[in-house]
Design an enzyme around this catalytic site. Structure first.
Site, PDB file in Angstrom:
ATOM      1  N   ARG A   1      29.585  11.122 -42.928  1.00  0.00           N
ATOM      2  CA  ARG A   1      28.895  12.160 -42.025  1.00  0.00           C
ATOM      3  C   ARG A   1      29.025  13.452 -42.681  1.00  0.00           C
ATOM      4  O   ARG A   1      29.914  14.128 -43.064  1.00  0.00           O
ATOM      5  CB  ARG A   1      29.575  12.135 -40.536  1.00  0.00           C
ATOM      6  CG  ARG A   1      28.867  13.221 -39.633  1.00  0.00           C
ATOM      7  CD  ARG A   1      29.657  13.315 -38.206  1.00  0.00           C
ATOM      8  NE  ARG A   1      28.803  12.121 -37.566  1.00  0.00           N
ATOM      9  CZ  ARG A   1      28.929  11.869 -36.161  1.00  0.00           C
ATOM     10  NH1 ARG A   1      29.495  13.060 -35.300  1.00  0.00           N
ATOM     11  NH2 ARG A   1      28.293  11.097 -35.586  1.00  0.00           N
TER      12      ARG A   1
ATOM     13  N   HIS B   1      20.465   9.418 -37.627  1.00  0.00           N
ATOM     14  CA  HIS B   1      21.395   8.805 -37.148  1.00  0.00           C
ATOM     15  C   HIS B   1      21.224   7.512 -36.965  1.00  0.00           C
ATOM     16  O   HIS B   1      21.108   7.087 -35.563  1.00  0.00           O
ATOM     17  CB  HIS B   1      21.777   9.547 -35.773  1.00  0.00           C
ATOM     18  CG  HIS B   1      23.357   9.426 -35.357  1.00  0.00           C
ATOM     19  ND1 HIS B   1      24.211   8.721 -36.023  1.00  0.00           N
ATOM     20  CD2 HIS B   1      24.018   9.805 -34.248  1.00  0.00           C
ATOM     21  CE1 HIS B   1      25.446   8.619 -35.350  1.00  0.00           C
ATOM     22  NE2 HIS B   1      25.220   9.162 -34.245  1.00  0.00           N
TER      23      HIS B   1
ATOM     24  N   GLN C   1      23.707   4.870 -34.767  1.00  0.00           N
ATOM     25  CA  GLN C   1      23.278   5.052 -33.127  1.00  0.00           C
ATOM     26  C   GLN C   1      22.055   4.300 -32.808  1.00  0.00           C
ATOM     27  O   GLN C   1      22.104   3.839 -31.506  1.00  0.00           O
ATOM     28  CB  GLN C   1      23.245   6.788 -33.029  1.00  0.00           C
ATOM     29  CG  GLN C   1      23.085   7.037 -31.562  1.00  0.00           C
ATOM     30  CD  GLN C   1      24.412   6.737 -30.785  1.00  0.00           C
ATOM     31  OE1 GLN C   1      25.482   7.146 -31.220  1.00  0.00           O
ATOM     32  NE2 GLN C   1      24.246   5.881 -29.673  1.00  0.00           N
TER      33      GLN C   1
ATOM     34  N   ASP D   1      18.903  14.016 -26.238  1.00  0.00           N
ATOM     35  CA  ASP D   1      20.178  14.339 -27.101  1.00  0.00           C
ATOM     36  C   ASP D   1      20.428  15.776 -26.832  1.00  0.00           C
ATOM     37  O   ASP D   1      19.464  16.533 -26.246  1.00  0.00           O
ATOM     38  CB  ASP D   1      19.715  14.285 -28.464  1.00  0.00           C
ATOM     39  CG  ASP D   1      20.707  14.402 -29.339  1.00  0.00           C
ATOM     40  OD1 ASP D   1      22.079  14.177 -29.056  1.00  0.00           O
ATOM     41  OD2 ASP D   1      20.625  14.488 -30.515  1.00  0.00           O
TER      42      ASP D   1
ATOM     43  N   CYS E   1      23.099   9.309 -26.597  1.00  0.00           N
ATOM     44  CA  CYS E   1      24.156   8.938 -27.663  1.00  0.00           C
ATOM     45  C   CYS E   1      25.469   9.723 -27.532  1.00  0.00           C
ATOM     46  O   CYS E   1      26.535   9.323 -28.208  1.00  0.00           O
ATOM     47  CB  CYS E   1      23.608   9.370 -28.860  1.00  0.00           C
ATOM     48  SG  CYS E   1      23.349  11.132 -29.373  1.00  0.00           S
TER      49      CYS E   1
ATOM     50  N   ARG F   1      28.617   0.945 -30.209  1.00  0.00           N
ATOM     51  CA  ARG F   1      28.824   1.573 -31.504  1.00  0.00           C
ATOM     52  C   ARG F   1      29.826   0.651 -32.308  1.00  0.00           C
ATOM     53  O   ARG F   1      29.636   0.286 -33.426  1.00  0.00           O
ATOM     54  CB  ARG F   1      29.263   3.038 -31.444  1.00  0.00           C
ATOM     55  CG  ARG F   1      28.468   4.026 -31.056  1.00  0.00           C
ATOM     56  CD  ARG F   1      27.296   4.398 -31.965  1.00  0.00           C
ATOM     57  NE  ARG F   1      27.719   4.976 -33.250  1.00  0.00           N
ATOM     58  CZ  ARG F   1      27.821   5.971 -33.629  1.00  0.00           C
ATOM     59  NH1 ARG F   1      27.875   7.145 -32.625  1.00  0.00           N
ATOM     60  NH2 ARG F   1      28.164   6.406 -34.907  1.00  0.00           N
TER      61      ARG F   1
HETATM   62  N1  NVA Z   1      21.996  15.420 -32.807  1.00  0.00           N
HETATM   63  C1  NVA Z   1      23.398  15.579 -32.393  1.00  0.00           C
HETATM   64  C2  NVA Z   1      23.852  14.297 -32.348  1.00  0.00           C
HETATM   65  C3  NVA Z   1      25.364  14.116 -31.986  1.00  0.00           C
HETATM   66  C4  NVA Z   1      25.865  12.679 -32.031  1.00  0.00           C
HETATM   67  C5  NVA Z   1      24.032  16.259 -33.761  1.00  0.00           C
HETATM   68  O1  NVA Z   1      23.566  16.102 -34.936  1.00  0.00           O
HETATM   69  O2  NVA Z   1      24.813  17.357 -33.411  1.00  0.00           O
HETATM   70  N1   CP Z   2      27.012   9.581 -31.076  1.00  0.00           N
HETATM   71  C1   CP Z   2      27.907  10.295 -31.862  1.00  0.00           C
HETATM   72  O1   CP Z   2      27.690  10.115 -33.096  1.00  0.00           O
HETATM   73  O2   CP Z   2      29.048  10.688 -31.505  1.00  0.00           O
HETATM   74  P1   CP Z   2      30.211  11.294 -32.321  1.00  0.00           P
HETATM   75  O3   CP Z   2      29.628  12.605 -32.640  1.00  0.00           O
HETATM   76  O4   CP Z   2      31.566  11.615 -31.290  1.00  0.00           O
HETATM   77  O5   CP Z   2      30.619  10.418 -33.341  1.00  0.00           O
END
Ligand code: NVA
Ligand code: CP
Length: 314
Positions: free
Chosen positions: A102, A129, A132, A222, A262, A290
């Site tokens: 990540r 993502h 997800q 989101d 998500c 997930r």
């Molecule tokens: N768009 C959000 C998704 C979190 C799972 C982010 O990148 O923070």
């Molecule tokens: N939806 C998702 O990726 O959640 P986290 O940021 O908690 O991993």
């Protein structure tokens, strides 16, 4: 060897194979049968951003598949002190069997993958993502939405980009409504449109949440403030006025429509408390999925390793 960096790296049949594996392994897990598909394998999980779901689901997932997860926060490893991504990749991938990352830029993930001897999975970047979205597809199937019209209301961000690829490749209708100035990346849109033409997906772009949600089977959104955008929070909240998914907006969708998120969700911003709680069953099934969807992805990647596991760049 294949990496899971974006959904567009795969054909519809390949994504479907991963989903079928996820469905099979979920049923086995629910029956208390923990089949060691990845016995003795180690999954390294590198996090440059926070996580609840991604960390817990990958760590639990690899354990239930007979392996071990290594949680590596960039705050604790030398990557956080400036060791190059390509060196980190060459070290870690000589010791483990699979890597999940990540991070921020998609290019950092791609650089890691270029130098990795083992499959690399995108656990979220600024651009995509994909794990997800595999989860969301599995969840839609479970809720009887196999050929859905999906409305995405909100930011043209990493989630929106991955929704575009999912709809394009799996061949369903996706309507996006974003505020002006928060549209998806034009390069991603172009690629998604090319894929939609190939596979029969339908992508509709606009600025009107009500128009997007009209008769939709699935409504989703989101956060308005993704990780790394904290400084823009106040401006974003102003700019996204009118984009909250509330009861009034949901009333335009089909009566049996589901709402997906998500997570984490920010009630009172992208979704109202009422809509969130009314759809909690779908939302938390999505969260649980997930675990199952990612098992399908990991087992599929393991089955598609090169015989010698050598990366071209190493
Ligand atoms: N768009 C959000 C998704 C979190 C799972 C982010 O990148 O923070
Ligand atoms: N939806 C998702 O990726 O959640 P986290 O940021 O908690 O991993």
């Amino acid at each position: 060897m294949r990496h899971f960096l974006t959904l567009r790296d795969f054909t519809r049949d390949e994504l479907r194979e991963m989903i079928d594996l996820a469905i099979k392994i979920k049923a086995q897990t629910k029956a208390g049968e923990y089949v060691p598909y990845l016995k003795n394998q180690t999954l390294a999980m590198i996090f440059e951003k926070s996580s609840t779901r991604t960390r817990v689901s990958f760590e639990t997932g690899i354990y239930q598949l007979g392996g071990t997860g290594l949680f590596l926060s960039s705050r604790d490893i030398q990557l956080g002190r400036g060791e190059p991504m390509k060196d980190t990749a060459r070290v870690i991938s000589r010791m483990v069997d699979m890597v999940m990352i990540r991070t921020f830029e998609q290019s950092k993930l791609e650089e890691f993958a270029r130098y990795s001897r083992v499959p690399v999975i995108n656990g979220l970047t600024d651009s995509y993502h994909p794990v997800q979205l595999m989860t969301d597809y599995l969840t839609m199937l479970e809720f009887g939405k196999s050929d859905p019209v999906v409305a995405y209301v909100g930011d043209g961000n990493n989630m929106a980009h991955s929704w575009l690829y999912l709809a394009a490749i799996m061949g369903f209708e996706l309507r996006l409504a974003t505020p002006k100035g928060y549209e998806c990346d034009p390069a991603v849109v172009l690629e998604a449109e090319r894929l939609a033409e190939k596979y029969g997906g339908k992508l509709i772009f606009g600025y009107d949440p009500v128009g997007a949600v009209q008769n939709a089977d699935v409504v989703t959104t989101d956060t308005w403030v993704s990780m790394g955008q904290e400084e823009e929070k106040e401006k974003r909240i102003r700019d996204f006025a009118g984009f909250m998914v509330d009861k009034k907006l949901m009333s335009h969708a089909k009566p049996d429509a589901i709402f997906l998120h998500c997570l984490p969700a920010y009630r009172g911003y992208e979704v109202s408390e009422e809509v969130f709680e009314e759809h909690a069953e779908a939302i938390f099934t999505e969260a649980e999925n997930r675990l199952h969807a990612q098992k399908g992805i990991m087992v599929w990647l393991d089955e598609h390793r090169d015989d010698n596991g050598e990366s071209a760049t190493c």
